[in-house]
Design a protein around this motif. Structure first.
Motif, PDB file in Angstrom:
ATOM      1  N   ARG A  16       0.660  -1.340  -0.109  1.00  0.00           N
ATOM      2  CA  ARG A  16       0.008   0.009  -0.162  1.00  0.00           C
ATOM      3  C   ARG A  16       0.933   1.177   0.096  1.00  0.00           C
ATOM      4  O   ARG A  16       0.573   2.246  -0.897  1.00  0.00           O
ATOM      5  CB  ARG A  16      -1.010   0.005   1.123  1.00  0.00           C
ATOM      6  N   HIS A  17       1.910   1.546   0.831  1.00  0.00           N
ATOM      7  CA  HIS A  17       2.757   2.471   1.072  1.00  0.00           C
ATOM      8  C   HIS A  17       3.849   2.416  -0.105  1.00  0.00           C
ATOM      9  O   HIS A  17       4.404   1.561  -0.415  1.00  0.00           O
ATOM     10  CB  HIS A  17       3.146   2.642   2.333  1.00  0.00           C
ATOM     11  N   ASP A  51       1.408   7.319   0.986  1.00  0.00           N
ATOM     12  CA  ASP A  51      -0.130   6.637   1.117  1.00  0.00           C
ATOM     13  C   ASP A  51      -0.715   7.019   0.014  1.00  0.00           C
ATOM     14  O   ASP A  51      -1.627   8.099   0.053  1.00  0.00           O
ATOM     15  CB  ASP A  51      -0.720   6.387   2.455  1.00  0.00           C
TER      16      ASP A  51
END
Length: 400
Positions: A173-174, A198
């Motif tokens: 995700r990051h 993010d």
């Protein structure tokens, strides 16, 4: 079974006879009629008889069920679970390439999707698949000199777009990235910051780490949101300057990594996805594998190391002869060798490597081999437990 049934029926008959012999109340006479009528049995007696009868019949039924084949019935069919989309393993560009087509493969070597990004697709520099194989990072969407980025799903739909870049964190995700302190573009000399993106939700500056210069700067060895740690090294003219820095993503606290090479006598090349092993290259023609939990060297591998598998047991390196090899350092067994498996003479070979999370499986795209068209690569799946397998489709150099 027949003997048991006869016994139970006999007991039931005897019980019925005893109940029939129970004393009944005296008959009553209606003063207005001379006809005699029977008074009903007491309630307790009727209830007792019913309970005993039910127990006997239930016993017979259970016994018959346990000694005879069950009657076939139609099972209740649950609603089928929705089909999960296949998780991608790695990306390639088809050969010849139009710069806007990405092929998506799973780890079984099957082509599962084709994605058409808006930006230019280059598997080595602009297109990166998340560790879990669900999202694609495309950098330089508007122009290769800009940081404009997009996150795509495997259908090519834009999930997020903005001024972000970097490498995937292990949570898929990051993104982790090193940026100039002043946020400037182009040439920069000075302090740099580790930034955690993010995409679609913002970013956060974690800590000041390293310095950028005209001949080098900080490089991220690993970024783990799961363990809340990132590892950054500073490289100048291909040499390590200073120790490897461990950054706590939650607090920004920085410290020297316990396994950092002493006195710059070796340069880290890669950190396994698990974080357990660091791959380093020393002064001699050999690489070394370091256990990050102890700081001890657990193995040496021939040649110049390039990459290491997620679990850290397979090492990709180039020998002095120019041959590319994949070695299991636990057994010193050569799992794959470019000259042997491609049939090409030993010569300088380069490779792009994609590691499979939570395993030692690799996808290796080999370049600069005799007999291959210019700009094309030979794609191999290499694992420690099965013979290497080549993907038949021609691919452009590079793998994401």
């Amino acid at each position: 079974m027949n003997e048991l049934d006869d016994h139970l029926h006999h007991e039931f008959a005897a019980l019925r006879e005893r109940v029939a012999q129970l004393p009944l109340p005296l008959p009553a006479f209606d003063d207005r009629r001379s006809a005699r009528r029977r008074v009903p049995l007491p309630v307790a007696t009727v209830v007792a008889f019913a309970v005993v009868l039910a127990i006997v019949l239930a016993t017979i039924t259970i016994t018959n069920s346990s000694t005879h084949a069950p009657t076939a019935t139609t099972p209740t069919t649950a609603a089928p679970a929705p089909a999960r989309p296949p998780v991608a393993g790695f990306l390639t560009l088809p050969f010849p390439n139009d710069k806007h087509t990405i092929d998506v493969w799973n780890w079984a070597g099957q082509h599962i999707a084709t994605v058409h990004p808006q930006g230019i697709a280059d598997c080595c520099t602009t297109v990166f698949l998340s560790p879990d194989g669900t999202r694609i990072l495309v950098l330089g969407v508007s122009d290769s000199a800009m940081k404009q980025g997009q996150i795509l799903d495997l259908r090519g739909r834009v999930l997020a777009q903005g001024d972000f870049e970097g490498v995937w964190a292990d949570d898929s995700r990051h993104l982790c990235d090193m940026q100039p302190h002043a946020g400037t573009h182009g040439l920069y000399n000075g302090k740099t910051h580790l930034v955690l993106f993010d995409p679609g939700h913002g970013s956060r500056t974690v800590a000041a780490v390293g310095f950028a210069g005209s001949h080098g700067g900080p490089e991220i060895l690993g970024c783990s949101v799961t363990s809340e740690n990132a590892f950054v090294m500073n490289v100048e003219m291909a040499f390590l300057t200073g120790p490897v820095i461990q950054v706590r993503l939650t607090t920004g606290h920085t410290s020297t990594a316990a396994w950092s090479p002493a006195n710059g006598d070796a340069r880290p090349v890669a950190l396994s996805g698990s974080g357990r092993y660091a791959l380093e290259f020393g002064a001699g023609p050999a690489g070394q594998v370091v256990d990050t939990t102890t700081g001890r060297t657990v193995a040496t591998v021939a040649g110049q190391p390039q990459s290491v598998s997620w679990d850290g047991h397979l090492v990709v390196s180039t020998l002095e002869t120019g041959d590319l090899v994949v070695t299991d350092w636990r057994t010193h067994r050569v799992v794959w060798r470019s000259g042997h498996h491609t049939g090409a003479p030993e010569m300088f070979a380069d490779a792009a490597v994609r590691v499979r999370p939570h395993s030692d499986d690799l996808a290796v795209d080999v370049r600069e081999l005799a007999g291959q068209p210019d700009g094309s690569g030979a794609l191999w799946l290499v694992t420690p437990d099965a013979p290497p397998r080549r993907i038949a489709a021609p691919v452009v150099e590079g793998i994401g």
